[in-house]
Design a protein around this motif. Sequence first.
Motif, PDB file in Angstrom:
ATOM      1  N   ASP A 461      -6.615  10.437  78.955  1.00  0.00           N
ATOM      2  CA  ASP A 461      -7.236  11.757  79.131  1.00  0.00           C
ATOM      3  C   ASP A 461      -8.685  11.611  79.577  1.00  0.00           C
ATOM      4  N   ASP A 462      -9.216  12.629  80.201  1.00  0.00           N
ATOM      5  CA  ASP A 462     -10.631  12.674  80.622  1.00  0.00           C
ATOM      6  C   ASP A 462     -11.015  11.419  81.390  1.00  0.00           C
ATOM      7  N   LYS A 485     -11.692  17.230  84.138  1.00  0.00           N
ATOM      8  CA  LYS A 485     -11.956  18.488  84.825  1.00  0.00           C
ATOM      9  C   LYS A 485     -13.355  18.574  85.430  1.00  0.00           C
ATOM     10  N   GLU A 518      -6.831  17.908  85.878  1.00  0.00           N
ATOM     11  CA  GLU A 518      -6.913  19.052  84.962  1.00  0.00           C
ATOM     12  C   GLU A 518      -8.075  19.954  85.365  1.00  0.00           C
TER      13      GLU A 518
END
Length: 576
Positions: A461-462, A485, A518
Amino acid sequence: MRLLLIQHDDADAEFLEAALRGQEISNLELTRVADIAGAITALSASEFDVMLLDLEVPDASGLDAIDAVKGINDETAIVVLSSQDDESLAASILSSGAQDYLVKWEGQGRTILRSIRHSIERKRAELRLSYLAQYDALTGIPNRQFFNDQLRRATANARRDSRSLALLLLDLDEFKIINDTLGHDAGDLLLKGVAERLQDSLRSGDVVSRIGGDEFAILLEGIHEPREVEAVALGLLESLSKPYQILNRQVDATASLGISLFPNDHTDVKILMKHADIAMYRAKEQGGNTHCFFHTRMQAELLSYHELARDIRLAMERQEFHIAFQPKVNVHTKQLQGLEALARWTSPTRGEVSPTEFINVAEDSGLIIPLGSWVLDEVCRTIKVWRDNGLSVVPVSVNVSARQFQQPVFHRRVGEILDKHSIPPSLIELELTEGLVMSDVDSAQAELAQLKEMGFRISIDDFGTGYSCLNYLRKFPIDVLKIDKSFVADIEASADGQFIIEAIISLARSLRLETVAEGVETHGQLAFLIDHGCHVVQGFLLGRPMSRDAVEPLLVAIRQGDTDSTAVVRALSGAA
Ligand code: C2E
Ligand code: CA
Ligand code: CA
């Protein structure tokens, strides 16, 4: 006596050696080197009581020679040999750290020896004095002088590296009464006991010192949050409040602690000390055996942290949490590819609380472990309901925090929850952050291998925001890189944003990983991501996090192969 002779000239060296050997010095061990380089090697390899340093060496001139050799072995006395007899030279030689000074050829063996003996004595006295100047004679821990030096050094470093530090002032409660009733000897023993416990309770890099009668100061470096300091403070107070055995009696003592923070409270060391002192008196006013921050804002921040943690605990009992599902869409098939489960909290008193707020507190307080288990349990329960209703289920991603992942046998706990609902691991994707897997590479690798073996999909993630080490990334059994994002938001704003995304996608391609972007909010971002080969997109443009009921029509749509009735697909066709 271990003596190092630093002498370039052979004739001079022979003269000195002969003069010294004629003096019946017990256990004379004489080592001769010809220059400063040789001296440095000798001093770093063995210990000497004294060195005789001729300033006429080829590799240094004058006082530089003293500077070069003096710091290496702090306990070695220095006697300088010079060919000039010059008062001002003598003075500067002595002030540069040498203990004595001899003019060559002037002395006979006896004079030289006397100078050497004096120098050794003097060196010992100097060392003793400098120890006394920095340490407290009663407790053996550093004194105020030393502490102030350390505080100045630490604030300078912290300023340079933009880091924080905490200054704690500690004062024993009712020490005067203890001293008056039990006597000074008991009082001294108590202070020693306190110093010992303080040292035992702190990390090795922390500085603790006695700065006055019953006052101690502590310096903590590498501090990030007031609550880390609070944890240390509570630990210290607890350790100090245990009974002491003094002169065959049990003595109880407590302390009050005042805390100031650099740079939040102030950057000037004197003012920091003053602030910590004010905070310490505030702790006394509250009855002692407690700590206070100087800054009321810190105090308030901490209070609201504890209140939030308490409310999260209650909210779990009262079932105030629910889960929102956000669609992830495959850019090729334009179909729903998966869902991300996001925790939501509607508090009767606080209203909607943002996950960034409560997840942080849940992580720091450890509540993330039960909360995380609840999320996974709830996701499994939901999947079970969907399956029982005959819906086509897509994999659901669940976010995993460091604290959860670092529990021993995390994979087993996760496995148990899935078993309970008879959900196959292939329906669950675990989203972990880079920092989390990089913090302990070996154990993360083992744990991930287990999870992978069980059949879970693993997503980072990220991606791109943390510190990533590509070599390690290669070793981990990962399926997906999730582009953060913040990079997606930059696509239309800067060439840098585009460049980073291109780089991540090509990295993922070389590692054969899927990419998910995302935070996709605009058609422009979507078009760029599709053009550059990103596989899956997620964001407000395609669908906001939604309730379980709102997800169902999407699942029905996939089953019917319906590619244009959903909001998800509308956004994608808009881009095409
Ligand atoms: P995350 O894992 O990066 O989750 C994505 C976040 O981006 C979510 O915020 C989501 O609502 C938001 N988002 C989705 N699409 C868009 C978009 O188009 N634009 C923008 N600006 N934002 C978008 P949320 O729900 O506030 O969650 C924040 C973070 O809290 C999550 O970040 C995740 O790290 C954490 N979190 C949420 N639920 C859980 C959970 O159950 N367990 C754990 N450990 N962490 C969770
Ligand atoms: Ca996530
Ligand atoms: Ca994310």
